[in-house]
Scaffold this active site. Structure first.
Site, short mmCIF file in Angstrom:
data_model
loop_
_atom_site.label_atom_id
_atom_site.label_comp_id
_atom_site.label_asym_id
_atom_site.label_seq_id
_atom_site.Cartn_x
_atom_site.Cartn_y
_atom_site.Cartn_z
N LYS A 1 -3.92 112.98 19.81
CA LYS A 1 -3.32 111.71 19.38
C LYS A 1 -4.35 110.85 18.65
O LYS A 1 -4.03 110.20 17.66
CB LYS A 1 -2.78 110.94 20.59
CG LYS A 1 -1.48 111.46 21.12
CD LYS A 1 -0.98 110.57 22.26
CE LYS A 1 0.22 111.18 22.94
NZ LYS A 1 0.67 110.39 24.09
N PHE B 1 4.06 121.02 22.51
CA PHE B 1 3.68 120.92 23.92
C PHE B 1 4.86 120.36 24.69
O PHE B 1 5.90 120.04 24.13
CB PHE B 1 2.43 120.04 24.08
CG PHE B 1 2.62 118.63 23.60
CD1 PHE B 1 2.98 117.62 24.49
CD2 PHE B 1 2.45 118.31 22.26
CE1 PHE B 1 3.16 116.32 24.03
CE2 PHE B 1 2.64 117.01 21.81
CZ PHE B 1 2.99 116.01 22.70
N GLY B 2 4.70 120.23 25.99
CA GLY B 2 5.74 119.63 26.82
C GLY B 2 7.05 120.40 26.77
O GLY B 2 7.10 121.61 26.96
N ASP C 1 8.91 120.88 24.15
CA ASP C 1 9.21 121.38 22.80
C ASP C 1 9.88 122.76 22.78
O ASP C 1 10.80 122.98 21.98
CB ASP C 1 7.94 121.41 21.93
CG ASP C 1 7.50 120.03 21.48
OD1 ASP C 1 8.19 119.04 21.78
OD2 ASP C 1 6.45 119.96 20.81
N LYS D 1 7.45 119.00 12.10
CA LYS D 1 7.68 118.18 13.28
C LYS D 1 7.30 116.72 13.02
O LYS D 1 8.05 115.81 13.36
CB LYS D 1 6.90 118.74 14.48
CG LYS D 1 7.16 117.99 15.77
CD LYS D 1 6.39 118.59 16.93
CE LYS D 1 6.55 117.73 18.16
NZ LYS D 1 5.67 118.16 19.25
N ASN E 1 -6.09 111.48 25.02
CA ASN E 1 -5.59 112.65 24.32
C ASN E 1 -6.25 112.75 22.94
O ASN E 1 -5.94 111.98 22.04
CB ASN E 1 -4.06 112.55 24.20
CG ASN E 1 -3.44 113.76 23.54
OD1 ASN E 1 -3.92 114.24 22.53
ND2 ASN E 1 -2.35 114.23 24.13
N ARG F 1 7.79 110.64 17.48
CA ARG F 1 6.46 110.05 17.27
C ARG F 1 6.22 109.80 15.79
O ARG F 1 5.67 108.77 15.41
CB ARG F 1 5.39 110.96 17.87
CG ARG F 1 4.00 110.32 17.83
CD ARG F 1 3.00 111.03 18.73
NE ARG F 1 3.31 110.78 20.13
CZ ARG F 1 3.83 111.68 20.97
NH1 ARG F 1 4.08 112.91 20.57
NH2 ARG F 1 4.09 111.37 22.21
N ASP G 1 4.02 105.39 24.58
CA ASP G 1 4.69 105.93 25.76
C ASP G 1 5.90 106.68 25.25
O ASP G 1 6.63 106.19 24.39
CB ASP G 1 5.09 104.85 26.77
CG ASP G 1 5.34 105.45 28.14
OD1 ASP G 1 4.47 106.21 28.62
OD2 ASP G 1 6.39 105.19 28.75
#
EC number: 3.6.1.66
Length: 197
Positions: A13, A154-155, A157, A177, A10, A183, A69
Site C-alpha cells: 500500500k 490477496f484476501g 480475491d 484490478k 503494509n 481501492r 479501511d
C-alpha cells in the site's frame, strides 16, 4: 516535499500510494517507519475506522495522515464480514482461513443470491484535529464463487467474481484490478480532491 504518514505497515500500500502522491508533492511514509503502532479499530463502519487510524497516526507523528479501511460485504449475510473481513475466522486468521469460512458459510446459498461488494474508504487528515477530513469511498460489485480461482491479489480475491470481466479478482492483472477496484476508485477520488483542494 510535504511528508505524509500512511496509517499502515503494509509495504504494498505504501509503494502504491507513494508513487501516485509524489506528483502532489507528498512524501508518503509508513507509520511503522516512524515507530507508530496500529490504532485500535473500535468503529462500527469503514469510515469510522479509517478516521480513527488516520487521527491516531497524525496525533502520534504531528504529520498529515492517510488511512484506508476496507473489506467485503456479502448481501445475504447482512454485510458481513464487513469491518471484520481480515479477522472473519479469528483474530490472527490467514486469508485462506477467512476465505474458507466464507465459502463454508455460503455453501447452501444459491448462485443468484451470492452478490457482494468490496468497499474501500480512504481518509486524509491535514492534522490530528482536522474537523473536515477528506473521506473517499469506493465500491466494487461482484459475486462470491463456489471455489477459488486465480493466483493474483490477496484476501477474498480468488472467490470474488467480477461479472464485467468474466473472471475473479485474483485472475485480473494488477493494472486491470487497479482500474476498476474499490481501492482504485477511492484513490482516484482522493487524488481528485487533493488536486482540487
Amino acid at each position: 516535499m510535504q511528508k505524509v504518514v500512511l496509517a499502515t505497515g503494509n509495504a504494498g500500500k505504501v509503494r502504491e500510494l507513494a508513487s501516485l502522491l509524489s506528483d502532489f508533492g507528498l512524501d508518503v511514509v509508513a507509520q511503522t517507519k516512524l515507530g507508530v503502532d496500529s490504532a485500535e479499530e473500535t468503529g462500527l463502519t469503514f469510515i469510522e475506522n479509517a478516521i480513527l487510524k488516520a487521527r491516531h497516526a497524525a496525533k502520534m507523528t504531528g504529520l498529515p495522515a492517510i488511512a484506508d479501511d476496507s473489506g467485503l460485504a456479502v448481501d445475504v449475510l447482512g454485510g458481513a464480514p464487513g469491518i471484520y473481513s481480515a479477522r472473519y475466522s479469528g483474530e490472527n486468521a490467514t486469508d485462506q482461513q477467512n476465505l474458507e469460512k466464507l465459502l463454508h458459510t455460503l455453501r447452501d446459498v444459491p448462485d443468484d443470491k451470492r452478490q457482494a461488494r468490496f468497499h474501500c474508504v480512504l481518509v486524509y487528515l491535514r492534522h490530528a484535529e482536522d474537523p473536515t477530513p477528506i473521506v473517499c469511498h469506493g465500491s466494487w460489485p461482484g459475486v462470491i464463487t463456489r471455489q477459488a480461482a486465480g493466483n493474483g491479489g490477496f484476501g477474498y480475491d480468488p472467490i470474488f467474481f467480477v461479472p464485467s470481466e468474466g473472471k475473479t479478482a485474483a485472475e485480473l492483472t494488477r493494472e486491470e484490478k487497479s482500474a476498476i477496484s474499490h481501492r482504485g476508485q477511492a484513490l482516484k477520488l482522493l487524488l481528485d480532491a487533493l488536486r482540487n483542494g
